[in-house]
Motif scaffolding. Structure first.
Motif, short mmCIF file in Angstrom:
data_model
loop_
_atom_site.label_atom_id
_atom_site.label_comp_id
_atom_site.label_asym_id
_atom_site.label_seq_id
_atom_site.Cartn_x
_atom_site.Cartn_y
_atom_site.Cartn_z
N ARG A 1 6.79 -2.65 -8.49
CA ARG A 1 6.93 -2.13 -9.86
C ARG A 1 5.69 -1.38 -10.32
O ARG A 1 5.78 -0.24 -10.80
N ILE A 2 4.50 -2.01 -10.19
CA ILE A 2 3.30 -1.40 -10.75
C ILE A 2 2.83 -0.22 -9.89
O ILE A 2 2.51 0.85 -10.40
N ASP B 1 3.73 -0.33 2.13
CA ASP B 1 4.34 -1.59 1.68
C ASP B 1 5.30 -2.01 2.79
O ASP B 1 6.14 -1.20 3.21
N PHE C 1 7.81 -3.75 2.78
CA PHE C 1 9.21 -3.90 2.38
C PHE C 1 9.78 -2.65 1.72
O PHE C 1 10.82 -2.71 1.07
N VAL D 1 -0.50 -5.71 -4.85
CA VAL D 1 0.16 -6.69 -3.98
C VAL D 1 -0.01 -8.09 -4.57
O VAL D 1 -0.93 -8.33 -5.34
N SER E 1 -0.93 -12.36 4.05
CA SER E 1 -1.15 -11.02 4.64
C SER E 1 -2.01 -10.11 3.75
O SER E 1 -2.41 -9.04 4.18
N CYS F 1 -6.40 -4.17 -9.66
CA CYS F 1 -5.82 -4.74 -10.88
C CYS F 1 -4.65 -5.64 -10.48
O CYS F 1 -3.70 -5.80 -11.25
N ARG G 1 -4.52 -8.99 -7.79
CA ARG G 1 -4.91 -10.38 -7.76
C ARG G 1 -6.26 -10.52 -7.09
O ARG G 1 -6.52 -9.87 -6.06
N ASP H 1 -10.34 -5.60 -12.17
CA ASP H 1 -9.83 -6.37 -13.30
C ASP H 1 -9.63 -7.84 -12.92
O ASP H 1 -9.50 -8.69 -13.77
N HIS I 1 -9.72 -9.50 -16.46
CA HIS I 1 -8.27 -9.72 -16.23
C HIS I 1 -7.45 -9.30 -17.47
O HIS I 1 -6.73 -10.10 -18.06
P1 NAD Z 1 5.96 -6.38 -7.20
O1 NAD Z 1 6.47 -7.65 -6.61
O2 NAD Z 1 6.92 -5.49 -7.90
O3 NAD Z 1 5.22 -5.51 -6.08
C1 NAD Z 1 4.37 -6.08 -5.12
C2 NAD Z 1 4.62 -5.30 -3.84
O4 NAD Z 1 3.66 -5.74 -2.86
C3 NAD Z 1 6.01 -5.53 -3.23
O5 NAD Z 1 6.71 -4.32 -3.13
C4 NAD Z 1 5.71 -6.13 -1.87
O6 NAD Z 1 6.63 -5.70 -0.88
C5 NAD Z 1 4.32 -5.60 -1.61
N1 NAD Z 1 3.60 -6.31 -0.57
C6 NAD Z 1 3.72 -7.60 -0.19
N2 NAD Z 1 2.90 -7.84 0.87
C7 NAD Z 1 2.26 -6.67 1.14
C8 NAD Z 1 1.30 -6.28 2.09
N3 NAD Z 1 0.83 -7.15 3.01
N4 NAD Z 1 0.86 -5.01 2.09
C9 NAD Z 1 1.32 -4.11 1.18
N5 NAD Z 1 2.26 -4.41 0.25
C10 NAD Z 1 2.71 -5.70 0.22
O7 NAD Z 1 4.76 -6.81 -8.15
P2 NAD Z 1 4.12 -5.97 -9.34
O8 NAD Z 1 4.80 -6.34 -10.60
O9 NAD Z 1 4.02 -4.56 -8.93
O10 NAD Z 1 2.67 -6.66 -9.39
C11 NAD Z 1 1.71 -6.38 -8.38
C12 NAD Z 1 0.52 -7.32 -8.51
O11 NAD Z 1 -0.13 -7.10 -9.77
C13 NAD Z 1 0.89 -8.80 -8.49
O12 NAD Z 1 -0.07 -9.50 -7.72
C14 NAD Z 1 0.75 -9.24 -9.91
O13 NAD Z 1 0.46 -10.61 -10.03
C15 NAD Z 1 -0.39 -8.36 -10.37
N6 NAD Z 1 -0.48 -8.16 -11.82
C16 NAD Z 1 -1.72 -8.22 -12.38
C17 NAD Z 1 -1.86 -8.01 -13.74
C18 NAD Z 1 -3.22 -8.08 -14.38
O14 NAD Z 1 -3.33 -8.62 -15.47
N7 NAD Z 1 -4.24 -7.51 -13.77
C19 NAD Z 1 -0.73 -7.76 -14.54
C20 NAD Z 1 0.51 -7.68 -13.93
C21 NAD Z 1 0.62 -7.88 -12.57
#
Ligand code: NAD
Length: 306
Positions: free
Chosen positions: A152-153, A172, A174, A204, A209, A231, A233, A257, A280
């Motif tokens: 998504r992000i 990615d 997937f 991610v 991984s 931004c 984890r 972040d 964060h």
């Molecule tokens: P999402 O699940 O939509 O996307 C994560 C993507 O990472 C997935 O498409 C997945 O296939 C991919 N992925 C998994 N393993 C991988 C690897 N080894 N290499 C490359 N890609 C891989 O999640 P999102 O909503 O896009 O969020 C992404 C990250 O941002 C999450 O860790 C979430 O916790 C974090 N986040 C942080 C904040 C913040 O406050 N800084 C806010 C929102 C989300």
């Protein structure tokens, strides 16, 4: 599922309470509980909603004899012991979409802040120094942004930075190259990405991984002066390796972040002149807080209707 009494243990927009109250659910908001107080309190509730401050440990879940569901108003569930919840037949749900734009926008701000030293120039000017010499930036036009994690992000970051004229490449496991192409990202394996990227941004989850994905080995495969943005984890970037790369010039900057330990105490990294950092704040917008509160409560209502 019958949900009658919900405990909200972190500060959450009142939209959540309003939605639940309309279905005659008893909602109690009790924030800043100590772990012992939460263990005592949870006994009376069949549902719990948290953001990121509450740690929903094994002890909390086991004490929640009536507990049926734990809702995380946000995406990551790393503050919840999902394994124990599953063992105890407690459902864990999240609100993954509400934070997307807030986190994507902060990421774009990090990219731009690394290109143009706005933060450093601003603090120098505020300290009374009119310094036009030290803060020459660079344009992001025609630079390459690598997006690791095209969920998504990652996708929203791609769309926004394409508007600035950046070439977006990404990986990615997937996502297929065709899907990546549909939002303008050239799909590549990581080994091809490292030497091509001017900026690398991670989107991610923290899993096996991705732990330490940016480390001394991968940083050394990058272009000299690569800029790293995280931004997503903490733990996906090995902070000691990043600091070494910043000191040697292998990395030209970092926008951070999230950190291995939060609150982060790694002052050498935080105070590094090439680092732009925030505590964060990815999800910290008015709009995101309303969206996650609504999303998690509507999910509760869906569960009740199922
Ligand atoms: P999402 O699940 O939509 O996307 C994560 C993507 O990472 C997935 O498409 C997945 O296939 C991919 N992925 C998994 N393993 C991988 C690897 N080894 N290499 C490359 N890609 C891989 O999640 P999102 O909503 O896009 O969020 C992404 C990250 O941002 C999450 O860790 C979430 O916790 C974090 N986040 C942080 C904040 C913040 O406050 N800084 C806010 C929102 C989300």
């Amino acid at each position: 599922m019958n949900i009658s009494k919900v405990l909200i243990s972190d500060a959450l927009d009142k939209a959540a309470v309003d939605i639940l109250l309309k279905r005659n659910i008893i909602v109690d908001v009790k924030t800043k509980l100590t772990p012992a107080e939460l263990i005592e309190t949870i006994k009376d509730y069949d549902a719990l909603i948290v953001r990121s401050a509450t740690r929903v440990t094994k002890e909390v879940i086991e004490a929640g004899k009536k507990l049926k569901v734990i809702g995380r108003a946000g995406v990551g569930v790393d503050n919840i012991d999902v394994e124990t919840a599953t063992k105890n037949r407690v459902l864990v749900i999240n609100a993954p979409g509400g934070n997307t734009i807030a986190a994507a926008e902060l990421t774009c701000i990090m990219v731009l802040s690394l290109a143009r030293p706005v933060v450093a120039a601003c603090s120098k000017l505020k300290s009374g120094v009119w310094d036009k010499e030290s803060f020459k930036g660079s344009e992001v036009l025609d630079k390459t942004l690598a997006i690791i994690g095209l969920g998504r992000i990652g996708r929203e970051v791609a769309r926004r930075m394409q508007a600035f004229g950046m070439r977006t490449i990404g990986y990615d496991p997937f996502v297929t190259p065709d899907v990546a192409q549909s939002f303008g990202v050239e799909f590549m394996e990581l080994e091809k990405i490292w030497p091509l990227a001017d900026y690398i941004t991670l989107h991610v989850p923290l899993i096996e991984s991705t732990r330490g994905l940016i480390n001394s080995v991968t940083l050394n495969k990058c272009k000299k002066g690569v800029k790293i943005i995280n931004c997503s984890r903490g733990g996906t970037v090995d902070e000691k390796s990043l600091l070494e790369a910043l000191n040697s010039g292998q990395a030209g900057g970092a926008g951070l972040d999230v950190f291995e330990e939060e609150p982060c105490k790694f002052t050498e990294l935080l105070e590094h002149p090439k680092v732009v950092c925030t505590p964060h704040l990815g999800a910290s917008t008015k709009e995101a807080q309303i969206k996650v509160a609504e999303e998690i409560s509507f999910q509760f209502l869906t569960l009740m209707d199922s």
